[in-house]
Structure formats: structure tokens, C-alpha cells
Scaffold this active site. Structure first.
Site, PDB file in Angstrom:
ATOM      1  CG  HIS A 198       3.703  -1.502   0.822  1.00 32.22           C
ATOM      2  ND1 HIS A 198       4.776  -2.254   0.703  1.00 32.22           N
ATOM      3  CD2 HIS A 198       3.147  -1.387  -0.295  1.00 32.22           C
ATOM      4  CE1 HIS A 198       4.951  -2.465  -0.659  1.00 32.22           C
ATOM      5  NE2 HIS A 198       3.804  -1.954  -1.304  1.00 32.22           N
TER       6      HIS A 198
ATOM      7  CG  HIS B  94      -0.356  -2.626  -3.244  1.00 30.33           C
ATOM      8  ND1 HIS B  94       0.108  -3.715  -3.971  1.00 30.33           N
ATOM      9  CD2 HIS B  94       0.720  -1.727  -2.945  1.00 30.33           C
ATOM     10  CE1 HIS B  94       1.179  -3.369  -4.282  1.00 30.33           C
ATOM     11  NE2 HIS B  94       1.779  -2.174  -3.542  1.00 30.33           N
ATOM     12  CD  GLU B  95       0.030   1.811  -1.373  1.00 33.30           C
ATOM     13  OE1 GLU B  95       1.038   1.618  -0.739  1.00 33.30           O
ATOM     14  OE2 GLU B  95       0.325   1.714  -2.707  1.00 33.30           O
TER      15      GLU B  95
ATOM     16  CD  GLU C  12       5.211  -4.170  -4.563  1.00 36.28           C
ATOM     17  OE1 GLU C  12       5.452  -3.175  -3.521  1.00 36.28           O
ATOM     18  OE2 GLU C  12       4.269  -3.971  -4.900  1.00 36.28           O
TER      19      GLU C  12
END
Lengths: 491, 491
Positions: free
Chosen positions: B260, B256-257, B286
């Protein structure tokens, strides 16, 4: 109703907070920053420096200073620091300050390359520029006085080249004599043998920091290429390095930086984010790192505990008794590099840099003659010919970044540590019993109470005199060195 | 001759650099800072916020904006961002901005303690302060309009609570129906069994980041209580967390990170340290983290590779086939925690936070009633009573740091990820072949080219529409979820 003093202090508090932010950015750069971020980071640092410079030279500071009335000794000391910083900033034209920042930033890279390539001629032109700019700056600051003294005062307010020169003249004969006797002694200590795992070294480094009372709630330990400490108030971090063949490098770098950090962390919390809330000078700071590292960390009592710890953690390493280990920790051997030097020879390294940099700033030594001057002096003082520039005049970063007047504060730190150690031993007669159990906190406690907590309240030399109860001079250091190394080397 | 545009951009560049410094300070606070430094840090952050606020509201910015002539679409977009920021900043008094920075910095620590101690009453007073300050700020920004919309616009320019509310109304029935069918299915996937060593998890997390093309030269991975990414340009860092019983927590937080961070690192380097040099909105941001985590990282193809890797690294864990593993990764089970939620239920968590925070900001819900309101809504939506505050209203950091209006951008991100995934699969039909070999870089490449490299060039919704080739709505996400979970659960 707020007074000029209150307004000034509120403004200054924000400046101090921003200074801490800039310091943290420097810490990040040396410990955590991804390599690819270097170029962007230099823009970020430059923007922070711009903000700080604008605040330090803000005309309102001059107006507040003109009006502010100190209510007590603490307020008077705060004003003294702010006035010194402000007057220094406004004396130097912005153009010169910018040029210095630009040239020293480039020069540091040029120096690193020159050192890697043993290329003295590649370094001399930009060193000449740095010296010329620092001479110009010194002329602005000195206002007719001594140029070198003006630079020295940035690092050690109140110190003069004349005073330090006279002290060095008194120190030199005893150090030279001690060095000759030690190196000529029949029995020389053994060096450690074997390899010492990096993780185990770092675990022991943590335990050493704890032994000296480092407050882990307000600090942390990381790796860096060149060990340093960073930050004031409630966030004083330390770094160390690890070489698997030489655990003392890691351990004594750690203890040294713990000394610096304990000073910052020991300052009265009322002074946090004010000019009094940081170590008062480079010399006094170095007195803390040196007494932790040498007089305490390299003492017979503490190294006895370290020996037991190292045997438990690392097994056999060719040293079989605590006395042998103590001698090994304090081993004196010929060498070119200041940062690897022992207690006996260290100040001789500083003395030659002090003389050379005074001549460079004063103009009696030109950069084209520097290498010859360095090598001749090294041969005279150490009896060895310099074999390559990276072992000679290219070994230190300081001059490339404009740090002229900084070197003598290392020796001042040693001298002050000698004085503090004499007073500490008189006040805490059973200190060795604690050190022998790996507990140096009684020393940290004494230093905090007598010195650290006062931060910038007193002038540097007064800070030492008040802590010791006597005026500092080189006597206690020299007595300590002669006694310690006389015993180790059975002179 | 420099134009107003050039002068504005030079000034803005320093502001962006200082913004990066403030961001790095935030990263430090969550990863490296010693705990005892929290109070001092809040002053440092506040001082930085003061500097940034002064620059953002500098009257010269208004003058430059009035005179600047954009030469092209890029310059026009730069001006659009600066104008939006300037107009926002001048509406909020410096006193309020600094107070918000100070209080939220303290509140975050209070929240962390309250969560650890299950102490709702210990958190409410400072939460009340945060809400009051954000309400004040919203009133300044909204100028008579909707307060919540004003806050939402900070994170998602162009979005409105009415539009999001309507979208949620369309999504809810299909999600509720899917959830009921999934939880009622005859065959439920198995969970992993055993314990997964922290160091091995972190090594696999690094390899996962590499699989998605994370640039380690311009980033790093650390541990944090609540995983996050931080920084733009050439320094975009990520964090994760480790629970020995649940390696998916670590792995999918990391992926997830990475989404980003890849967005930030994928932006055209010409935009570095300019307003275009950062992700355009939280929702678009997101969309990147979600498509990496879910549509790619939780795909059958990629989990097939992960299964092999986990068997090699961790041995037996009760799952014996790649299909079973895929089902396990995508297991839907009742649970309290948003960040641990599956794709089916995640948006239901957001919908309740969206409704509660609109009521908190609007004033129809008071903090003293928040816990009851949370627990009642959770029981209604999820059919389970909250058993402790850390499973309920204390689970998220967001409100403590003043992030009201932020939660709905998570669902917008999911919706946008659904759209991007549809377009990506159409353009890269053989993607699964690469994913099955643990190589997600073709997806990163497509996303960089179609979306990431443009940074803030276009408005958020247009950014998605241009990348996809169609106007985004919730349809693709819901179709994807129904197809995926219909297959896994044999509905």
C-alpha cells in the site's frame, strides 16, 4: 432556545478542537514524522493555520460577543478569553499577520544556520525584519500604549515591563551576591562520572513521571531534540532527550515537562475544549514546571530517593552518599547557556535578555549593536567574556521566531514557584516524608486542588494569589535559594 | 491572470493538505494516542470532518467546476475527481457527515472493548447506530438507485454489487473445489514451532520492508492492533503487529502494508496534494498490497531467502528445508480469522461478508440476528462452528467504523493482483533470481512504472488494464492459485 453565548461557545469549542489538532501535528513533527515529509508538512501546517485564523477572526464572533450575556463567573471568564483573542486578531491586519508568519518561518532556519556557523552578520538582516514586523504589530495592539507591554501581554496578561523591571531590580543584588558566594565557596560539589545507558535513562524517566503523578492514560513520553509538552484536556504528551554522559538532562527535562502536562491534565474536565481548559499564562505554566523540577525534584528528600534508584539501576558513578548526590544535582558552575543554567544563575540570564529585548523593541538598541551589548552585559553580570556567538546572542531560538516579551515569563514562573512552594510546605508539613519515598503526588494533589483545576478561570496573578493565600512577590524564591544553596555550599 | 481551474486547484490543494492532517490524526489514534484521550479525539476528528465537509461542499467549488476548462488529460482527470467528490459531498447534509464521524470514532473503541471481552451485546447498539447513519447516507447518495452500490462506489468507482456478485459466482466453484482438494491432500505442510522474539521480528519486518523498496525517509513502521497504512505524498506510514508464536503474521502484515505504502510513495511527485496524488481506489490499492504479500512475498523464490534469514535470526524452528518452508508459508488450514487466512480461502471470507453487509444495509438482516447469520454462514462455507465472537463477527474493525461496501475491494485486489502478476512475470522473466536474493525492488520498479506513478489519472479498472495490457478478470488469479497449490500439495 440557544443564546448568543451558547452559539459562541459551540463555535469556540470546534476552534479549540482544531487548535488541539494543530498542536498534535506539531508534536508529530518533532517526534514521529519521517524526515522527507518536512516540505509537505509545512503545507499541511499552513492550511491548518489558515483555518484557525479564519475562525478566530470570523465576524460572527464579534457579533456573538456583542450580544452574549454571561450567566456566571465561569461564563464571564470564557467571554474574557474569547474577547481578548478576538480583539487581538482583528487589530492586526491580515497582511501583517501573514508577513510575520512567513518571515519568522524563514528566520528560524536562518538562525539555525547562523548558530551552526557562528555567523552573526548572516542573522542580523532577517532579525531586523522580524523586529520591524513585531514593532508594527505591537503598535497595532498597543493603540498608543507601551509597545513591549503589548507583546508581553500575549504571554502574560496583566504583566507590565515596569512591574517586571522593578521586580528584577529587587532580585538582582541578592542573586549576584549569592552567586559570588557560591562560586567562591571552598568546597565544590562533584559531578557524576561514567556513562548512563539510554534505555535505562528512559525507564527511570518514566518512573520519575509516575512519581509526580503523571497520568499515563492521558499522556505519553517520547524523545525530541528539544524537550516540550503538548496538548490539553485528556491528551497532554511530554518529550525528553537523552545524553549518555548527563542523565540529569533527561531526568530534569522529564520532570519539568511533567509539571507542564500535570497542569493541563489537572484542569477541571468541565473546561475541556473551552478557553478555560488550558494553562492561563506562560508564567503560571512555568511555575508548575519549575516547582516540579526545582523545589520538589531537586529537593534533598526527593534526590535521596533518586540516589538510591540510580545506584540500583546504574551502579557506581563516583558519588557515594545521598548528601553528595544532592549537592551534585544542585551544582552551580559558570556557563554561557541559559537552558543549562542552575537555579541560582537562571534568572540573571533572563534579566539581560529582558533588558536587551525591551531596547530592541523600543528602538534604543539597533541589531548591529546587539552582539556588543550582549557580550558587554554578559561580562558584567557573569564575569566571563562570551567566546563565540552560539554561546552568546545566537543561543536561543526565541527572537528569530518573534518571541519578544516571552523571556520574562520564565522568571515569573520561578518567582511564582517560590511562592507556591512556601504555601505548599505550610499546608503539607510532612511532604518530605513522601518525597523521600519517591512519591511527589501529595504535591501534585495540592497544586491540582489549589491551582491547576481552575485553568483559565482567573487572571494569571490572581491564580497564584488564590493558590498561595498571599500576593506573590520575589521574596519566597530568594529566601528559598539563599537557604538551600547556603546549606549546600556551607556559606 | 488566474483561471477558474487555477483557483479551484489552489483551493483543492489546501483541502488535500487538511485531508492529510485528518489522516495523520487517524494514524495517531491507532498507534500513539493515550487511551484516555478517545472521547476528546472524537470531537477533534468531528471538527476536522466539519472543516473538510465545508470545503468539499463550498459553493465556490461548484462555480469553479462549472467554469474550469481542462488544458490536458491530467487537468481533466483532476476535475473528474473533484467533481465526483463535490457531487458526493453536497448530497450528504453536514449534520449527517459530522454525526457519522463522531459515532464511528466512538464505535471503534466500543468494538475494541467488545472484542476483548467477547461481548456481542455491548457492541450491537452502536453498530445499529452506525448502520442507520450509513443507510441514511446511502439514501442521500443513491438518489433512488441501489444503496449498497452507492457505498461501494466510495471505495471502487465504477464497481457494482451485481458485477462483483457475478464474479464471485464464477470464482466460488473453483475455490471451493481447490480448498477441498488441498485440505484433503495426503501430505500437509508443517507449521513453525517455537517462539519468535518480538524485537527480532520487528527487525526482520524492517528488513522485509527494505527488500521491497520501502522508502524509510518518507515513512515509518509502528505497532497497531489491526495493521494499516496511512498517508500520501511524502509521508506514507505502515503498521504491523507481533505474535511471538506466529512470525508470519508480523512479516506478511508488514509486506502487505508496504505494498500500500509503495503505491502512495510511487505516485508522480507532481501530483502531491492533488486529487491524482493518491491511490485511485481501494481495489487497485489492494492489488498492490496483495501482489507484494502473496504473488511475490509468498513465492518460492522469496521464501527461499526468508528461510535463510529466519534460520540465521531465530535458529531452529522445526523446518529444515526451503521447500518445506515454502509449503509452511503457504499452509492452508481451517481457521476463523480473515486476516490470517491463506490465499485459497481468503476470498471465501470476503464473499460471506459481502452477502451479510448487503443484507445489513438493505435491511433484510437486523443486527440482533447478525451473530446467528454469521455463524450459520461460516459453518456452511467453512465446515466449522464459530467458537467465540472474536473469531466471528467481532473479528474485523470495518463495520464499527462504517466501512460497508469495502470488503469486496479486497477480493477485487486479489483478482487484479493475479492479472498484474501475469503481466509482470511476462515482462520481467528473471524476477525470481532477484527475489531469491531478497530483492523485490525489480517488481516494485515495474509496478511503479506501469501503475503506481499514475495515481488517480485513470479510472480503477483502466488503471489495471493499462498496466497489464489486457482487461482484468478472475482467470489469472484462479489459474495461479490452482497451479501454486496444486504443486505444493501434489494434487
Amino acid at each position: 432556545m440557544t443564546t448568543a453565548y451558547d452559539e459562541l461557545m459551540a463555535f469556540q469549542r470546534e476552534t479549540e478542537a482544531l487548535g488541539q489538532v494543530a498542536g498534535r501535528l506539531g508534536w508529530d513533527q518533532e517526534t514521529m514524522m519521517p524526515r522527507g515529509a518536512a516540505e509537505q508538512r509545512s503545507e499541511e501546517m499552513s492550511a491548518m493555520e489558515g483555518v484557525l485564523h479564519a475562525r478566530r477572526t470570523d465576524p460572527r464572533v464579534g457579533e456573538w460577543l456583542a450580544k452574549a450575556e454571561p450567566a456566571d463567573a465561569v461564563a464571564a471568564a470564557q467571554l474574557r478569553h474569547i474577547r481578548r483573542s478576538y480583539e487581538r486578531s482583528v487589530k492586526v491586519p491580515a497582511r501583517l499577520a501573514q508577513e510575520l508568519a512567513r518571515v519568522t518561518s524563514v528566520a528560524q532556519g536562518v538562525w539555525a544556520q547562523a548558530r551552526a556557523k557562528e555567523d552573526v552578520p548572516g542573522f542580523l538582516p532577517i532579525l531586523q525584519d522580524v523586529i520591524r514586523l513585531r514593532q508594527e504589530e505591537a503598535a497595532c495592539l498597543a493603540a498608543g500604549g507601551d509597545a513591549y507591554d503589548a507583546l508581553l501581554n500575549d504571554y502574560e496578561p496583566g504583566a507590565t515591563a515596569a512591574g517586571i523591571g522593578a521586580m528584577f531590580d529587587r532580585m538582582r543584588p541578592r542573586l549576584v551576591a549569592l552567586r559570588a558566594k557560591v562560586l567562591g565557596a571552598a568546597k565544590q560539589p562533584a559531578a557524576l562520572q561514567g556513562s548512563f545507558g539510554a534505555d535505562a535513562q528512559m525507564r527511570m524517566a518514566r518512573d520519575l513521571a509516575t512519581a509526580f503523578g503523571y497520568d499515563w492514560e492521558r499522556g505519553r513520553l517520547d524523545l525530541a531534540v528539544h524537550p516540550f509538552s503538548s496538548g490539553s484536556g485528556d491528551d497532554a504528551r511530554i518529550t525528553t532527550r537523552v545524553a549518555e554522559a548527563d542523565p540529569f538532562n533527561c531526568f530534569y527535562s522529564t520532570i519539568h515537562e511533567v509539571g507542564h502536562a500535570c497542569y493541563e491534565l489537572g484542569i477541571d474536565s468541565d473546561y475541556r475544549l473551552t478557553p478555560l481548559g488550558a494553562g492561563v499564562s506562560m508564567g503560571v505554566h512555568e511555575s508548575q514546571s519549575r516547582i516540579y523540577e526545582n523545589q520538589l525534584g531537586r529537593s534533598r528528600a526527593f534526590t535521596g530517593w533518586m540516589f538510591t534508584q540510580m545506584r540500583e539501576r546504574f551502579g557506581e558513578f563516583g558519588i557515594t552518599s545521598a548528601d553528595e548526590f544532592y549537592a551534585s544535582v544542585n551544582r552551580v558552575s559558570p556557563g554561557y547557556i541559559r537552558t543549562e543554567s542552575d537555579e541560582v544563575q537562571y534568572n540573571l540570564h533572563i534579566m539581560m535578555r529582558f533588558d536587551l529585548e525591551r531596547d530592541l523593541i523600543g528602538g534604543s538598541l539597533s541589531v548591529k549593536d546587539l552582539e556588543d551589548a550582549w557580550n558587554a552585559r554578559f561580562l558584567a553580570d557573569f564575569g566571563v567574556a562570551v567566546d563565540r556567538p552560539s554561546h552568546g546572542m545566537l543561543q536561543d531560538v526565541h527572537w528569530s521566531v518573534g518571541l519578544f516579551g516571552y523571556f520574562p515569563t520564565y522568571s515569573l514562573g520561578n518567582v511564582y514557584a517560590g511562592c507556591l512552594h512556601r504555601a505548599l510546605r505550610a499546608d503539607v508539613p510532612d511532604l518530605d516524608a513522601a518525597l523521600a519515598k519517591g512519591d511527589a503526588t501529595p504535591a501534585t494533589g495540592w497544586l491540582r486542588e489549589r491551582l491547576q483545576r481552575h485553568g483559565g478561570l482567573r487572571e494569571p496573578k490572581d491564580t497564584i494569589a488564590e493558590a498561595c493565600g498571599f500576593e506573590p512577590d520575589e521574596g519566597p524564591l530568594l529566601d528559598y535559594l539563599e537557604a538551600k544553596f547556603g546549606a549546600i555550599y556551607q556559606l
